[in-house]
Design an enzyme around this catalytic site. Structure first.
Site, mmCIF file in Angstrom:
data_model
loop_
_atom_site.group_PDB
_atom_site.id
_atom_site.type_symbol
_atom_site.label_atom_id
_atom_site.label_comp_id
_atom_site.label_asym_id
_atom_site.label_seq_id
_atom_site.Cartn_x
_atom_site.Cartn_y
_atom_site.Cartn_z
ATOM 1 N N ASP A 123 15.778 118.289 -6.027
ATOM 2 C CA ASP A 123 16.932 119.164 -6.197
ATOM 3 C C ASP A 123 17.819 119.007 -4.967
ATOM 4 O O ASP A 123 17.523 119.529 -3.892
ATOM 5 C CB ASP A 123 16.433 120.610 -6.343
ATOM 6 C CG ASP A 123 17.577 121.598 -6.516
ATOM 7 O OD1 ASP A 123 18.728 121.236 -6.219
ATOM 8 O OD2 ASP A 123 17.309 122.737 -6.928
ATOM 9 N N LYS A 155 27.053 122.168 -6.467
ATOM 10 C CA LYS A 155 27.828 122.654 -5.315
ATOM 11 C C LYS A 155 28.963 121.696 -4.920
ATOM 12 O O LYS A 155 29.980 121.658 -5.576
ATOM 13 C CB LYS A 155 26.907 122.952 -4.146
ATOM 14 C CG LYS A 155 25.981 124.142 -4.429
ATOM 15 C CD LYS A 155 25.249 124.578 -3.189
ATOM 16 C CE LYS A 155 24.162 125.594 -3.478
ATOM 17 N NZ LYS A 155 24.616 126.965 -3.444
ATOM 18 N N PHE A 157 13.918 127.382 -4.161
ATOM 19 C CA PHE A 157 15.049 128.046 -4.819
ATOM 20 C C PHE A 157 15.762 127.021 -5.679
ATOM 21 O O PHE A 157 16.248 126.008 -5.183
ATOM 22 C CB PHE A 157 16.029 128.655 -3.811
ATOM 23 C CG PHE A 157 17.110 129.435 -4.501
ATOM 24 C CD1 PHE A 157 16.891 130.751 -4.896
ATOM 25 C CD2 PHE A 157 18.338 128.860 -4.810
ATOM 26 C CE1 PHE A 157 17.865 131.479 -5.574
ATOM 27 C CE2 PHE A 157 19.313 129.578 -5.493
ATOM 28 C CZ PHE A 157 19.076 130.886 -5.868
HETATM 29 C C1 LIG Z 1 18.566 123.924 -4.055
HETATM 30 C C2 LIG Z 1 19.385 124.734 -5.021
HETATM 31 N N1 LIG Z 1 19.240 124.518 -6.343
HETATM 32 C C3 LIG Z 1 19.961 125.194 -7.240
HETATM 33 C C4 LIG Z 1 20.855 126.162 -6.850
HETATM 34 C C5 LIG Z 1 21.625 126.936 -7.880
HETATM 35 O O1 LIG Z 1 22.966 126.559 -7.915
HETATM 36 P P1 LIG Z 1 24.017 127.478 -8.698
HETATM 37 O O2 LIG Z 1 24.117 128.759 -7.944
HETATM 38 O O3 LIG Z 1 25.293 126.682 -8.702
HETATM 39 O O4 LIG Z 1 23.477 127.682 -10.076
HETATM 40 C C6 LIG Z 1 21.040 126.416 -5.480
HETATM 41 C C7 LIG Z 1 21.988 127.452 -5.035
HETATM 42 O O5 LIG Z 1 21.971 127.923 -3.918
HETATM 43 C C8 LIG Z 1 20.283 125.696 -4.543
HETATM 44 O O6 LIG Z 1 20.398 125.901 -3.229
#
Ligand SMILES: Cc1ncc(COP(=O)(O)O)c(C=O)c1O
Length: 443
Positions: free
Chosen positions: A264, A293, A176
């Site tokens: 990530d 976040k 994700f």
């Molecule tokens: C690992 C990871 N990458 C990217 C994102 C996307 O972040 P955003 O919702 O701030 O775009 C999330 C959101 O849950 C995430 O858990």
């Protein structure tokens, strides 16, 4: 011409004749259904109204006696906005910094085409905490991942000399990375992909935590692969922690084939897993990471990419940008989000409280082995998975927990993730576990 009239604050905030304090949970739901896109399905019959302290939300639930009315109750926040609030709700130091900045320093918003002094503070703090050479600020988590993706492609063409338009970025199944078209192009989740195609080419997936599959792919196509782009622990997939030797083996393979390791850390970073960044738990060093976040301290959306010079230096003026990425207020919040991560020893607290929570999970699992199949986690990124049976329903557990005063949410049918603020105290963990025990017992 519109006659729209907006007045007041908080419960007195009134849009034309609709005053917020007069709306019941059902009325809020109706407005969301009638006026909003249905891309979320929030828990029924509850509306958060404000926070009481760093881990306690005050929410409104329908009154038993009067359908038009509501009552206010406390909820322990077991999710902290999917790890966006690691520093605790309304972290005083970050709030003070914002108020001071707006009232005294007086520099909220200027574009990147003119230099502002807070950018230097943010770059110094973010390079120092990540140990990376260079940082590029963005806004959302998805954007930080997407910029990482673009930078890996640029590095692939400029440094690795991959033939034009033939670059491959490898991802992992179950990943994700957000909701942009590039992120859903890498996703294998049918719900996030359905009818959004055609998708971005140049992406290949390997099963997560399967070193042989990665080895096979690198041997077959390594010349054209710029990066393996992955979460060090998969969050949305249900807190999937790879084997201890997976990342060191991945790193060796990446080095052998001159492929970047891009991580990530949007959900796992900022102390969540018991280290400032989750890769540190596995003794590896990625070439580039994306953070988001909690990089905004639960106050503003702040994200960034941090990486090695030879990767970030592929950017040129005009090739990338973001109006709000690193604007003055975000830079200040970003600096204070890092300061609190360090000063409050959030990673250490996550490690200690995480162990406490996992012990509770394991006790519950041992007592109800017919209900709980597995417990998983690192630090305060934790989850338990129930057996795949109809009545062991994650959503039902979330609703029952809510009735007990705990907010946690299922990730899939039978998995419930618990990831509270890293400032959570010992008694609150015990309290949460006690309520969880009650819910599981009664399932
Ligand atoms: C690992 C990871 N990458 C990217 C994102 C996307 O972040 P955003 O919702 O701030 O775009 C999330 C959101 O849950 C995430 O858990």
């Amino acid at each position: 011409m519109s006659n729209l009239k907006i007045t007041g604050y908080g419960d007195d905030l009134t849009i034309d004749s609709v005053r917020l304090g007069d709306l019941s949970p059902a009325e809020h739901e109706n407005i969301e259904k009638e006026k909003g896109g249905q891309n979320y399905k929030p828990l029924e019959d509850v509306v958060v109204s404000h926070v009481k302290d760093s881990s306690t939300l005050i929410c409104r639930k329908p009154s038993d006696n009067d359908v038009e009315a509501y009552v206010e109750e406390e909820l322990i926040d077991g999710l902290c906005c999917y790890s966006a609030v690691n520093q605790g709700q309304l972290n005083q130091e970050i709030v003070d910094a914002v108020i001071h900045h707006l009232q005294k320093e007086k520099l909220p918003t200027v574009p990147r085409s003119i230099r502002h002094k807070y950018m230097s503070a943010f770059l110094l703090a973010a390079t120092s905490i990540t140990g990376m050479d260079k940082v590029v600020p963005k806004v959302s988590g998805a954007e930080s991942w997407e910029l990482t993706f673009k930078l890996c492609r640029r590095w692939g063409y400029q440094v690795k000399q991959i033939p034009k338009n033939e670059c491959i970025i490898v991802g992992a199944t179950g990943n994700f990375h957000g909701r942009t078209l590039a992120a859903v192009s890498m996703s294998d989740d049918p719900d996030s992909r359905g009818e959004f195609g055609p998708f971005l080419p140049g992406i290949e997936l390997v099963p997560y935590n399967d070193i042989d599959a990665l080895k096979k792919l690198f041997e077959a196509k390594g010349d054209k692969i710029a990066a393996y782009s992955v979460e060090p622990i998969q969050g949305e997939a249900g807190v999937i922690v790879p084997d201890d030797d997976y990342w060191p083996e991945v790193q060796k393979l990446c080095k052998k084939h001159n492929i970047l390791l891009a991580m990530d850390e949007v959900q796992t970073g900022f102390g969540r897993t018991g280290a400032n960044f989750a890769y540190q738990l596995f003794n590896v060093q990625p070439d580039i990471i994306g953070c988001g976040k909690a990089a905004g301290g639960g106050i503003l959306p702040v994200s960034f990419v941090a990486g090695k010079k030879e990767i970030i230096d592929t950017l040129t003026p005009g090739s990338e940008g973001s109006t709000f990425g690193g604007y003055p207020l975000a830079s200040v919040v970003g600096v204070y989000a890092i300061k609190t991560l360090v000063d409050l020893k959030l990673a250490e607290n996550a490690r200690v409280r995480g162990e406490q929570l996992m012990n509770h999970f394991n006790d519950i699992k041992n007592e109800f082995p017919d209900k709980i199949k597995e417990t998983r986690g690192k630090g305060l990124l934790t989850a338990f998975e129930m057996h795949d049976e109809k009545q062991l329903d994650g959503h039902k557990v979330s609703v029952e927990l809510l009735n007990q005063g705990v907010y946690a949410k299922e990730t899939h049918h039978s998995t419930v993730r618990v990831a509270p603020a890293l400032t959570i105290e010992s008694w609150q963990i015990d309290n949460m576990a006690e309520k969880l025990h009650k819910v599981i017992k009664e399932l």
